[in-house]
Design an enzyme around this catalytic site. Sequence first.
Site, PDB file in Angstrom:
ATOM      1  N   LYS A  79       0.859  -1.193   0.000  1.00  0.00           N
ATOM      2  CA  LYS A  79       0.000   0.000   0.000  1.00  0.00           C
ATOM      3  C   LYS A  79       0.891   1.237   0.000  1.00  0.00           C
ATOM      4  CE  LYS A  79      -3.925   2.079   2.506  1.00  0.00           C
ATOM      5  NZ  LYS A  79      -4.857   1.961   3.655  1.00  0.00           N
ATOM      6  N   SER A 159      -9.961   2.297   2.665  1.00  0.00           N
ATOM      7  CA  SER A 159      -8.986   2.987   1.844  1.00  0.00           C
ATOM      8  C   SER A 159      -7.999   2.056   1.140  1.00  0.00           C
ATOM      9  CB  SER A 159      -8.184   3.973   2.696  1.00  0.00           C
ATOM     10  OG  SER A 159      -7.360   3.291   3.622  1.00  0.00           O
ATOM     11  N   SER A 183     -10.514   0.195   6.958  1.00  0.00           N
ATOM     12  CA  SER A 183      -9.841   0.278   5.654  1.00  0.00           C
ATOM     13  C   SER A 183      -9.142  -0.996   5.198  1.00  0.00           C
ATOM     14  CB  SER A 183      -8.808   1.408   5.668  1.00  0.00           C
ATOM     15  OG  SER A 183      -9.431   2.645   5.527  1.00  0.00           O
TER      16      SER A 183
END
Lengths: 494, 95
Positions: A79, A159, A183
């Site tokens: 990420k 997210s 998330s």
Amino acid sequence: MTDDPTRLTLAEARDALAARSLSSLDLTNAYLAAIETARPLNGFLKQTPELARAMAGKADQKLARGEGGPLEGIPLGIKDLYCTKGVTTTAGSRILENFVPTYESTVSSQLWRDGAVMLGKLNLDEFAMGSSNETSAFGPVVSPWRKPGSNASLVPGGSSGGSAAAVAARLCLGATATDTGGSIRQPAAFTGTVGIKPTYGRCSRYGIVAFASSLDQAGPIARNVRDAAILMTSMAGYDPKDATSVDLPVPRYEAAVGASVRGKIIGIPKEYRIAGMPAEIEALWHQGIEWLRDAGARIVDVSLPHTKYALPAYYIVAPAEASSNLARYDGVRYGLRVPGRDIGDMYGQTRAAGFGAEVRRRVMIGTYVLSAGYYDAYYVRAQKVRTLIKQDFETVYASGVDALLTPATPSAAFAIGEKENDPVSMYLNDVFTVTVNMAGLPGIAVPGGLSDDKLPLGLQLIGRPFEEETLFSLAAAIEQAAPKMELPEPWWAA
Amino acid sequence: MSVDLPTVRRIATLARIALPEQEASHLQGEINAILSFVAELDEVDVADVEPMTSVIPARMRLRPDTVTDGEIADDIVTNAPATEDHYFVVPKVIE
């Protein structure tokens, strides 16, 4: 041996690599090719093919010498909130578009220590603020899932939308993610993957771009429970560079996968039966209860009376911490600078141009609830409510409950653009996950089945602090009982 | 509670975010929607409740008082938009 090595699970690939029936370079090249064909999904913000091949080559040498680590030669996505030394780290924001860290996050460094291969950096909501990956400054991520007979683009959740989409589309064997209000778990639920947010303090936050420091936790997204457990063991651990990381031994979580759940006491919190909950979510929840009962668990009804206050309290605490953490982006030490009349105007212009609408909105809210005259009414009150939310869980666990079972999300994935003009409706995505962050507990999302529209739905298990092993055992029992989650075929490569 | 336009402008100033005039009223609406959403907390009885400071019982750890880092000035300024030697350069602050 299958022709397409990207079809192997992480555990299968690990075993094939160790047996030398597959090379890391071949596996890595297969993933790099898959990523190339998947550009329409916009899951990767940065591909690092040369680095990946170099790491794979080294892994093959180690494997040949029989010196491979637990993840030797396994290609992963990171990420883009995790700082990676020498590789741009944007946090999905214009303000960090050209930021190249000179240091490595602790969690990613532990993955490389254990032999993993980095394929690239994964798209996300800007500064991890969002539930659909639509707030990324570099465009939304398109879910690999579509409704049958429809070409409409769906969100992968957020997210960690790039992480979940890349894992579901077989663009990596697993991915790092972060979870501040849901998330990891919400995008995992939306994409038919497994995601775990461990207990606060289980993973180091060092080198992960901060959003809300008292809520942020790192965790993996993977294609099944075993793969998530394997990644968790490498990611967890004490780090002197993070004062909130906890000095407890890291279990070999994989050993908990397949362990009996007979006699485990599973609480069903009645407050999660929210008004207007779709019938398919209610049905999935009942199905999950039956699966755990069949596996020998005991089901009890429990009450968490302050549940409905978790989301409003979160939308005070998280923006407050974000406004403080994001004060560092001022155009002076790193990141974008937009010139101004004077230094104050330079700050204002830089932050107006560098932050997207959702980030500006949250920084403004956070600034307001921390400002003189409003601090007690908003921030202190929200932190008191947070104490009550945590006490709810403590009371339930003190009564002997081992874990709680809830739906992961109030709906299946929605279309890109569907909720973008309604922040509060977007926030409601996290209604089942946010309590877990507020109380610092571990939570795992595991696929439970498909919606009426044939989109994935997830169940959530919430555990006692630092009892992630129980969650892996229970999630594996659900995975075993649930219909096998068949990930989508690559329509995007056509 | 809700915020008026002067308050929105004051928050933007405190947050160091330049706010074009045409965006202020739109933002006012959004902020007020969120404030009305969080107003639900007013009904919770929080008398005698301690505010949360840490979700995990954590004690600050001490380490030996020795230098463990440093001599990395090049690294520290490498991402800065404007530098001179090992200094960050900003617009003139004092005339």
